[in-house]
Design an enzyme around this catalytic site. Structure first.
Site, PDB file in Angstrom:
ATOM      1  N   GLU A   1       0.825  -1.220   0.000  1.00  0.00           N
ATOM      2  CA  GLU A   1       0.000   0.000   0.000  1.00  0.00           C
ATOM      3  C   GLU A   1       0.853   1.262   0.000  1.00  0.00           C
ATOM      4  OE1 GLU A   1      -3.097  -0.436  -1.220  1.00  0.00           O
ATOM      5  OE2 GLU A   1      -3.446  -1.804   0.458  1.00  0.00           O
ATOM      6  N   HIS A   2       0.469   2.191  -0.846  1.00  0.00           N
ATOM      7  CA  HIS A   2       1.158   3.484  -1.029  1.00  0.00           C
ATOM      8  C   HIS A   2       2.584   3.298  -1.547  1.00  0.00           C
ATOM      9  CE1 HIS A   2      -1.864   6.341   0.711  1.00  0.00           C
ATOM     10  NE2 HIS A   2      -2.336   5.183   1.146  1.00  0.00           N
TER      11      HIS A   2
ATOM     12  N   ALA B 189     -15.774   3.321  -1.778  1.00  0.00           N
ATOM     13  CA  ALA B 189     -15.438   2.287  -0.796  1.00  0.00           C
ATOM     14  C   ALA B 189     -13.971   1.906  -0.876  1.00  0.00           C
ATOM     15  CB  ALA B 189     -16.308   1.050  -1.028  1.00  0.00           C
TER      16      ALA B 189
ATOM     17  N   SER C  87     -13.742   2.086  -8.167  1.00  0.00           N
ATOM     18  CA  SER C  87     -14.749   2.226  -9.215  1.00  0.00           C
ATOM     19  C   SER C  87     -14.276   3.224 -10.271  1.00  0.00           C
ATOM     20  CB  SER C  87     -16.082   2.668  -8.624  1.00  0.00           C
ATOM     21  OG  SER C  87     -15.933   3.888  -7.934  1.00  0.00           O
ATOM     22  N   SER C  88     -13.462   4.194  -9.874  1.00  0.00           N
ATOM     23  CA  SER C  88     -13.012   5.183 -10.866  1.00  0.00           C
ATOM     24  C   SER C  88     -12.038   4.553 -11.864  1.00  0.00           C
ATOM     25  CB  SER C  88     -12.416   6.421 -10.194  1.00  0.00           C
ATOM     26  OG  SER C  88     -11.352   6.059  -9.357  1.00  0.00           O
TER      27      SER C  88
ATOM     28  N   GLU D 120      -6.666  10.401 -14.784  1.00  0.00           N
ATOM     29  CA  GLU D 120      -6.984  10.587 -13.358  1.00  0.00           C
ATOM     30  C   GLU D 120      -6.121  11.699 -12.739  1.00  0.00           C
ATOM     31  OE1 GLU D 120      -8.591   7.572 -11.386  1.00  0.00           O
ATOM     32  OE2 GLU D 120      -8.601   8.723  -9.535  1.00  0.00           O
TER      33      GLU D 120
ATOM     34  N   ASP E  93      -4.276   0.968  -9.496  1.00  0.00           N
ATOM     35  CA  ASP E  93      -5.677   0.634  -9.749  1.00  0.00           C
ATOM     36  C   ASP E  93      -5.946   0.402 -11.241  1.00  0.00           C
ATOM     37  OD1 ASP E  93      -5.698   1.204  -7.072  1.00  0.00           O
ATOM     38  OD2 ASP E  93      -6.616   3.182  -7.312  1.00  0.00           O
TER      39      ASP E  93
HETATM   40  C1  GLA Z   1      -5.242   4.498  -4.107  1.00  0.00           C
HETATM   41  C2  GLA Z   1      -4.457   4.980  -5.314  1.00  0.00           C
HETATM   42  C3  GLA Z   1      -3.390   3.956  -5.695  1.00  0.00           C
HETATM   43  C4  GLA Z   1      -2.532   3.564  -4.487  1.00  0.00           C
HETATM   44  C5  GLA Z   1      -3.416   3.222  -3.292  1.00  0.00           C
HETATM   45  C6  GLA Z   1      -2.621   2.995  -2.048  1.00  0.00           C
HETATM   46  O1  GLA Z   1      -5.975   3.361  -4.444  1.00  0.00           O
HETATM   47  O2  GLA Z   1      -5.307   5.203  -6.412  1.00  0.00           O
HETATM   48  O3  GLA Z   1      -2.593   4.469  -6.746  1.00  0.00           O
HETATM   49  O4  GLA Z   1      -1.621   4.578  -4.185  1.00  0.00           O
HETATM   50  O5  GLA Z   1      -4.369   4.234  -3.026  1.00  0.00           O
HETATM   51  O6  GLA Z   1      -1.851   1.850  -2.158  1.00  0.00           O
END
Ligand code: GLA
Length: 371
Positions: free
Chosen positions: A35-36, A116, A120-121, A153, A165
């Protein structure tokens, strides 16, 4: 065709009085771990979920209709802070890349829960990009389409998200997670057969809405960039645990999460390859603690679910996505999902939290042109 694809096709016929030329759809995602890390040039391991955005489209006209919002917007033009900014951003991004997209009409239908943290985007962007690529014979590959969606985006919608995503929505394969090296943009499917091992993936939507734009997402990004500058590296991907001693305070905490999380993703891939789901689960709990204590993106609802999952004997659990609300996931024995969901509902009610919503997902297919 899937039901949601039929729904988009039917809406197209009703709205525009003709048959669409094609129907495409793209899924939302959960992230197993990592994550991140994407905007730090690191590793992520998402998988697609069985909820999708479908688009029925044909050349000509210029209207975008959504069955979810029951409104029509023009396919091009300025940003107007509606759902149509996502497809319009994709049209804009094709133009920026010098790709010729003609006029088109489209009808959308989606069942990816919005707000959520299930992306979805990205799903609406990916479905649009794939549909336009097919409609106008552009011949772009999936990775190029994902980069183009991210550009939409970042630069049109104005959310500084990483690549995870869009990559997940366009490149995931059924029955697999997707390991992405967010620097080289190389991606590889990693088989994820939880069901075969008597396990299930339970998703808890805490219903604490998070819009990426109005959360600490950009803050976290900026802190990571500062930490990289202090360390004299291009991105935190290039830092190791041995470098952390040169940081302090917020920069240290944020960087420690990124550095350890990148290592956990690679360990998780090893665990999946040997079907060691205990180890995967262990890494998920560590990841959650790191996001809670070092990256500080968890909420009391997400923490509560993860604690309940652990107490109930789940192999692993963690928040998934950007944090600050949204969803947590747990890897649970198949028969145990109902009890955990019940427990969580009761505990949430007792603490005055929103009533959570639960989903059980198996790794689903990425974006597809249905016909
Ligand atoms: C969101 C962002 C992703 C990623 C996550 C965290 O989903 O769209 O690019 O940074 O947060 O892992």
């Amino acid at each position: 065709m899937r039901e949601i694809e039929e729904k988009a096709a039917q809406a197209y016929r009703t709205e525009f009085g003709e048959d669409p030329e094609l129907v495409a759809s793209a899924p939302g995602r959960i992230n197993l771990i990592g994550e991140h890390t994407d905007y730090n040039g690191g590793f992520v391991l998402p998988c697609a979920v069985g909820r999708r955005v479908a688009v029925a489209a044909a050349a000509g006209g210029g209207e975008l209709y959504s069955t979810n919002f029951e409104e029509t917007h023009p396919m091009s033009g300025e940003k107007d802070s509606s759902w149509a900014d996502y497809p319009r951003g994709v049209v804009w991004a094709f133009g920026e890349e010098g790709r010729k997209v003609g006029n088109f009409r489209a009808a959308y239908a989606g069942d990816v829960p919005r707000g959520a943290g299930l992306s979805s985007s990205a799903a609406i962007e990916a479905a649009t990009a794939l549909a336009l690529d097919a409609l106008f014979g552009l011949g772009l590959d999936r990775k190029d389409l994902a980069v183009l969606c991210q550009k939409a985006e970042n630069e049109f919608v104005g959310v500084q998200s990483g690549i995870m995503d869009q990559y997940a929505s366009l490149l995931c394969e059924e029955g697999s997670a997707l390991l992405v090296d967010c620097r080289s943009l190389e991606a590889e499917s990693v088989p994820l057969d939880l069901t075969g091992s008597g396990l299930a993936l339970l998703v808890c939507d805490t219903r604490v809405e998070r819009g990426l734009a109005d959360t600490g997402y950009n803050d976290r990004r900026a802190a990571c960039e500062r930490a990289a500058r202090t360390l004299g590296v291009e991105q935190l991907r290039d830092a190791g645990v041995e470098d952390l001693g040169r940081l302090s305070g917020e920069e240290l905490r944020r960087a420690r999460h990124i550095v350890t999380e990148n290592a956990r993703v690679l360990e998780a891939v090893e665990a999946l390859r040997t079907e060691d789901f205990r180890e995967l689960g262990h890494l998920m709990y560590q990841s959650h603690a790191s996001m809670r204590d070092d990256f500080e993106i968890s909420t009391r609802e997400l923490d509560a679910f993860v604690e309940l999952a652990e107490a109930a004997g789940a192999l692993g659990a963690r928040l998934t996505g950007a944090g600050f609300g949204g969803c947590a996931i747990a890897v649970v024995r198949t028969g145990d999902t109902g009890a955990l969901a019940r427990d969580a509902r009761e505990t949430f009610a007792g603490r005055g939290f929103e009533e959570p919503v639960f989903y059980e997902f198996v790794p689903a297919a990425g974006a597809e042109v249905a016909r």
